[in-house]
Design a protein around this motif. Structure first.
Motif, short mmCIF file in Angstrom:
data_model
loop_
_atom_site.label_atom_id
_atom_site.label_comp_id
_atom_site.label_asym_id
_atom_site.label_seq_id
_atom_site.Cartn_x
_atom_site.Cartn_y
_atom_site.Cartn_z
N ARG A 93 47.33 68.58 2.79
CA ARG A 93 46.19 67.88 3.38
C ARG A 93 45.12 67.69 2.32
NH1 ARG A 93 46.32 71.76 8.63
NH2 ARG A 93 48.26 70.91 9.47
N TRP B 134 39.60 67.58 4.74
CA TRP B 134 40.18 66.99 5.97
C TRP B 134 39.53 67.56 7.21
CZ3 TRP B 134 42.79 69.79 9.72
CH2 TRP B 134 43.09 71.12 9.38
N ASP C 297 48.14 64.53 10.07
CA ASP C 297 48.97 65.03 8.97
C ASP C 297 50.36 64.40 9.02
OD1 ASP C 297 50.52 66.39 10.79
OD2 ASP C 297 49.83 68.38 10.22
#
Ligand SMILES: [Zn+2]
Length: 162
Positions: free
Chosen positions: A75, A79, A87
């Motif tokens: 990620r 995020w 994802d």
């Protein structure tokens, strides 16, 4: 040998005052001061279990912890703060909070590949400068050596001639 054992700091307890009340038990102290029971007479020194443990930790603990800390998630940085992030498995997050109902309903967020150009830290700049300096010094020495050889050669020729 008993004498050597005693000289090494070992001592023999004729009768223990606590369980298991054994007799003639050989003891030696660890460098930290803890008593280690049932030491062999050949022992020159002993380490108590705690010191052994802490030594092991010092040797391998940090390495182990570092390995534990590095977990690539795939990620992107930050995020958690994105209004919406999906994802690669289709898990949807709103500001870092998973939204199970939305799973699989959205396209995975495209993660921009990390920039390979890393900004140099102050230390790295200093090291690079130092290396440059060293290289320059080395080159200077080479030049001087060349010059010296050249001069010496001249002198040699001159001497032969003489
Ligand atoms: Zn100890």
């Amino acid at each position: 040998m008993k004498e050597t054992f005693l000289r090494n700091g070992g001592y023999i307890v004729k009768k223990e005052t606590i369980f298991p009340f054994a007799e003639d038990v050989r003891y030696m102290d660890c460098s930290c001061g803890r008593q280690v029971r049932n030491v062999g007479e050949n022992a020159e020194s002993v380490k108590c279990s705690r010191c052994v443990d802490s030594n092991l930790y010092k040797q391998f603990g940090e390495e182990y912890e570092q390995k534990q800390q590095y977990k690539p998630t795939g990620r992107p940085a930050g995020w958690h703060f994105m209004n919406e992030f999906v994802d690669k498995d289709g898990n949807v997050f709103h500001k870092g909070v998973e939204q199970p109902k939305l799973k699989g309903t959205l396209e995975p967020t495209k993660v921009k590949p990390k920039k390979k150009v890393k900004r140099k830290t102050k230390d790295e700049i200093l090291v690079a400068r130092h290396k440059e300096k060293l290289a320059a010094q080395r080159q200077l020495k080479k030049d001087l050596d060349k010059q010296k050889k050249f001069l010496m050669g001249d002198v040699d020729k001159w001497c032969v001639k003489d």
